[in-house]
Design an enzyme around this catalytic site. Structure first.
Site, PDB file in Angstrom:
ATOM      1  N   SER A  54       3.592   1.099  -3.231  1.00 40.03           N
ATOM      2  CA  SER A  54       4.595   2.033  -2.711  1.00 40.03           C
ATOM      3  C   SER A  54       3.979   3.379  -2.417  1.00 40.03           C
ATOM      4  O   SER A  54       4.586   4.203  -1.753  1.00 40.03           O
ATOM      5  CB  SER A  54       5.703   2.246  -3.744  1.00 40.03           C
ATOM      6  OG  SER A  54       6.253   1.037  -4.133  1.00 40.03           O
ATOM      7  N   HIS A  93       3.792  -2.920   3.241  1.00 37.98           N
ATOM      8  CA  HIS A  93       4.798  -2.416   2.304  1.00 37.98           C
ATOM      9  C   HIS A  93       6.188  -2.965   2.615  1.00 37.98           C
ATOM     10  O   HIS A  93       6.881  -2.500   3.520  1.00 37.98           O
ATOM     11  CB  HIS A  93       4.794  -0.874   2.355  1.00 37.98           C
ATOM     12  CG  HIS A  93       5.696  -0.252   1.352  1.00 37.98           C
ATOM     13  ND1 HIS A  93       6.445   0.877   1.588  1.00 37.98           N
ATOM     14  CD2 HIS A  93       5.980  -0.610   0.077  1.00 37.98           C
ATOM     15  CE1 HIS A  93       7.140   1.183   0.513  1.00 37.98           C
ATOM     16  NE2 HIS A  93       6.881   0.292  -0.409  1.00 37.98           N
ATOM     17  N   GLU A 147       6.518  -1.530   6.256  1.00 38.58           N
ATOM     18  CA  GLU A 147       5.623  -0.458   6.697  1.00 38.58           C
ATOM     19  C   GLU A 147       4.205  -1.021   6.759  1.00 38.58           C
ATOM     20  O   GLU A 147       3.755  -1.679   5.817  1.00 38.58           O
ATOM     21  CB  GLU A 147       5.653   0.715   5.708  1.00 38.58           C
ATOM     22  CG  GLU A 147       6.783   1.685   5.949  1.00 38.58           C
ATOM     23  CD  GLU A 147       6.748   2.852   4.970  1.00 38.58           C
ATOM     24  OE1 GLU A 147       6.609   3.991   5.412  1.00 38.58           O
ATOM     25  OE2 GLU A 147       6.870   2.615   3.755  1.00 38.58           O
ATOM     26  N   ASN A 163       9.200   6.076   1.168  1.00 37.39           N
ATOM     27  CA  ASN A 163       9.254   6.625  -0.192  1.00 37.39           C
ATOM     28  C   ASN A 163       8.995   8.121  -0.239  1.00 37.39           C
ATOM     29  O   ASN A 163       9.436   8.798  -1.175  1.00 37.39           O
ATOM     30  CB  ASN A 163       8.286   5.876  -1.099  1.00 37.39           C
ATOM     31  CG  ASN A 163       8.836   4.512  -1.436  1.00 37.39           C
ATOM     32  OD1 ASN A 163      10.038   4.356  -1.600  1.00 37.39           O
ATOM     33  ND2 ASN A 163       7.980   3.520  -1.504  1.00 37.39           N
TER      34      ASN A 163
HETATM   35  P1  NAD Z   1       7.443  -5.648 -11.286  1.00 38.25           P
HETATM   36  O1  NAD Z   1       7.181  -4.892 -12.528  1.00 38.25           O
HETATM   37  O2  NAD Z   1       8.776  -6.313 -11.069  1.00 38.25           O
HETATM   38  O3  NAD Z   1       6.331  -6.799 -11.067  1.00 38.25           O
HETATM   39  C1  NAD Z   1       4.959  -6.592 -11.216  1.00 38.25           C
HETATM   40  C2  NAD Z   1       4.372  -7.915 -11.672  1.00 38.25           C
HETATM   41  O4  NAD Z   1       2.947  -7.805 -11.617  1.00 38.25           O
HETATM   42  C3  NAD Z   1       4.726  -8.280 -13.114  1.00 38.25           C
HETATM   43  O5  NAD Z   1       5.308  -9.573 -13.138  1.00 38.25           O
HETATM   44  C4  NAD Z   1       3.388  -8.236 -13.837  1.00 38.25           C
HETATM   45  O6  NAD Z   1       3.282  -9.187 -14.876  1.00 38.25           O
HETATM   46  C5  NAD Z   1       2.434  -8.547 -12.689  1.00 38.25           C
HETATM   47  N1  NAD Z   1       1.040  -8.165 -12.955  1.00 38.25           N
HETATM   48  C6  NAD Z   1       0.572  -7.067 -13.558  1.00 38.25           C
HETATM   49  N2  NAD Z   1      -0.773  -7.115 -13.629  1.00 38.25           N
HETATM   50  C7  NAD Z   1      -1.156  -8.279 -13.045  1.00 38.25           C
HETATM   51  C8  NAD Z   1      -2.400  -8.912 -12.816  1.00 38.25           C
HETATM   52  N3  NAD Z   1      -3.537  -8.353 -13.225  1.00 38.25           N
HETATM   53  N4  NAD Z   1      -2.414 -10.107 -12.192  1.00 38.25           N
HETATM   54  C9  NAD Z   1      -1.266 -10.684 -11.767  1.00 38.25           C
HETATM   55  N5  NAD Z   1      -0.040 -10.132 -11.978  1.00 38.25           N
HETATM   56  C10 NAD Z   1       0.004  -8.952 -12.604  1.00 38.25           C
HETATM   57  O7  NAD Z   1       7.134  -4.623 -10.081  1.00 38.25           O
HETATM   58  P2  NAD Z   1       7.643  -4.692  -8.562  1.00 38.25           P
HETATM   59  O8  NAD Z   1       8.859  -3.866  -8.415  1.00 38.25           O
HETATM   60  O9  NAD Z   1       7.650  -6.103  -8.103  1.00 38.25           O
HETATM   61  O10 NAD Z   1       6.464  -3.874  -7.838  1.00 38.25           O
HETATM   62  C11 NAD Z   1       5.253  -4.495  -7.485  1.00 38.25           C
HETATM   63  C12 NAD Z   1       4.555  -3.648  -6.430  1.00 38.25           C
HETATM   64  O11 NAD Z   1       5.412  -3.502  -5.286  1.00 38.25           O
HETATM   65  C13 NAD Z   1       4.218  -2.216  -6.873  1.00 38.25           C
HETATM   66  O12 NAD Z   1       3.013  -1.832  -6.282  1.00 38.25           O
HETATM   67  C14 NAD Z   1       5.381  -1.409  -6.315  1.00 38.25           C
HETATM   68  O13 NAD Z   1       5.049  -0.070  -6.096  1.00 38.25           O
HETATM   69  C15 NAD Z   1       5.613  -2.130  -5.009  1.00 38.25           C
HETATM   70  N6  NAD Z   1       6.950  -1.978  -4.427  1.00 38.25           N
HETATM   71  C16 NAD Z   1       8.062  -1.961  -5.224  1.00 38.25           C
HETATM   72  C17 NAD Z   1       9.320  -1.813  -4.634  1.00 38.25           C
HETATM   73  C18 NAD Z   1      10.564  -1.825  -5.477  1.00 38.25           C
HETATM   74  O14 NAD Z   1      11.641  -1.478  -4.971  1.00 38.25           O
HETATM   75  N7  NAD Z   1      10.507  -2.226  -6.729  1.00 38.25           N
HETATM   76  C19 NAD Z   1       9.447  -1.708  -3.254  1.00 38.25           C
HETATM   77  C20 NAD Z   1       8.276  -1.747  -2.464  1.00 38.25           C
HETATM   78  C21 NAD Z   1       7.039  -1.895  -3.056  1.00 38.25           C
END
Ligand code: NAD
Length: 296
Positions: free
Chosen positions: A124, A145, A157, A195
């Site tokens: 993000s 993104h 994005e 964001n």
């Molecule tokens: P989340 O916490 O729901 O999921 C992250 C997952 O990654 C977890 O299941 C965790 O166990 C796993 N993980 C951590 N380390 C790992 C590794 N070494 N190998 C494999 N898996 C691993 O988070 P999310 O909301 O899904 O966000 C994930 C990414 O997407 C982040 O970079 C976030 O910034 C981005 N993002 C989030 C949103 C949102 O609205 N939540 C929107 C766009 C982008």
């Protein structure tokens, strides 16, 4: 459903959280073969359960057929081991929003994925150029993104790092179209476009709560009815994840060195409490009962 871009057949998704499972869902539904990975088998089981539920909802709404749903499920393979990514043409990293975690994932992946593979991050806010420079192929590295919830939101994005080459950008533009989504290009500056605008607004809503200008309910009602937002900023923060919101504010604060991006101490406090929003059952609202109840 559209057909996959010819040069990309197999997609590896790292992280099976709320974004990772949505990303696996849309790729599989549009004909790509997907391997999804997370640290624990339980996270992968939960992700498959979510995908099954979300595909089921699309079937009930007549967006897709039963056969399409079944075919999509059959295209997703899960593994806790990144060595399953040996045949991937494209990697989408969607693990936790921490630079050290992401860099470590790419370092582990490099000896495994084919030379042709394009590497992308769903980050993000973290610098694409910096993540790319930690790999052996910054020219084949991009920000991809997706928005939350991935199966519903139309925008992706596309963020070029300083070294990203045109063939990589063009391929990813075609990939986005093949998923039935629209691409918007953003330059590689902290938090990109969506964001950069959205999360400081959420942070300001938390300040409004912190300073007692309004309650959770009045702030969300004010912005839903007064600004015609489909969801109040605090409910949206719970939906995104308060840890993700805080991480984005920290990246803006550090990256742009401007005090206007100072994270609200109340946001920090919620994260320290482990009240991260919907994903942990509690944030600005408590989701453990039948109806969400404001926590302040
Ligand atoms: P989340 O916490 O729901 O999921 C992250 C997952 O990654 C977890 O299941 C965790 O166990 C796993 N993980 C951590 N380390 C790992 C590794 N070494 N190998 C494999 N898996 C691993 O988070 P999310 O909301 O899904 O966000 C994930 C990414 O997407 C982040 O970079 C976030 O910034 C981005 N993002 C989030 C949103 C949102 O609205 N939540 C929107 C766009 C982008």
């Amino acid at each position: 459903m559209a057909s996959p871009v010819s040069e990309i057949q197999s997609v590896g998704v790292v992280g099976a959280g709320q974004m990772g499972n949505g990303i696996a869902h849309v790729f599989a539904l549009n004909g790509y073969s997907v391997v999804m990975s997370d640290l624990e088998q339980s996270a992968l089981d939960a992700a498959m359960e979510t995908i099954r539920g979300n595909l089921g909802r699309q079937v009930r709404k007549d967006v897709i057929s039963d056969a399409e749903s079944e075919a999509a499920l059959a295209r997703i393979h899960c593994s806790t081991d990144l060595s399953a990514f040996g045949d991937c043409d494209l990697v989408v990293e969607a693990a936790s929003e921490r630079e050290d975690v992401k860099k470590k994932i790419f370092a582990t992946l490099l000896p495994i994925v084919p030379e042709r593979a394009i590497l992308t991050s769903n980050t993000s806010s973290i610098s694409i150029t910096r993540l790319a420079s930690s790999t052996d192929r910054p020219e084949k590295f991009m920000g991809l993104h997706f928005m939350n919830p991935v199966p519903v939101m139309r925008l992706v994005e596309l963020i070029r790092g300083i070294a990203t080459d045109e063939p990589t950008y063009d391929t990813m533009k075609k990939v986005v179209a093949s998923l039935g989504k629209e691409a918007a290009s953003a330059e590689d500056f902290p938090a990109f476009i969506v964001n950069r605008v959205l999360v400081p607004m959420i942070n300001e809503a938390v300040y409004t709560l912190y300073e007692g200008v309004g309650t959770v309910e009045s702030i969300d009602k004010a912005m839903t009815l007064g600004a015609n937002h489909p969801m109040g900023p605090l409910a949206l923060a719970d939906f995104i994840g308060l840890d993700t919101c805080l991480a984005i504010m920290n990246v803006l604060h550090d990256g742009l060195a401007d005090t206007k991006y100072r994270p609200c101490p109340l946001l920090t406090k919620y994260v320290e409490a482990g009240w991260l929003g919907r994903k942990t059952g509690r944030g600005f609202y408590d989701y453990r009962g039948d109806e969400p109840v404001p926590t302040r």
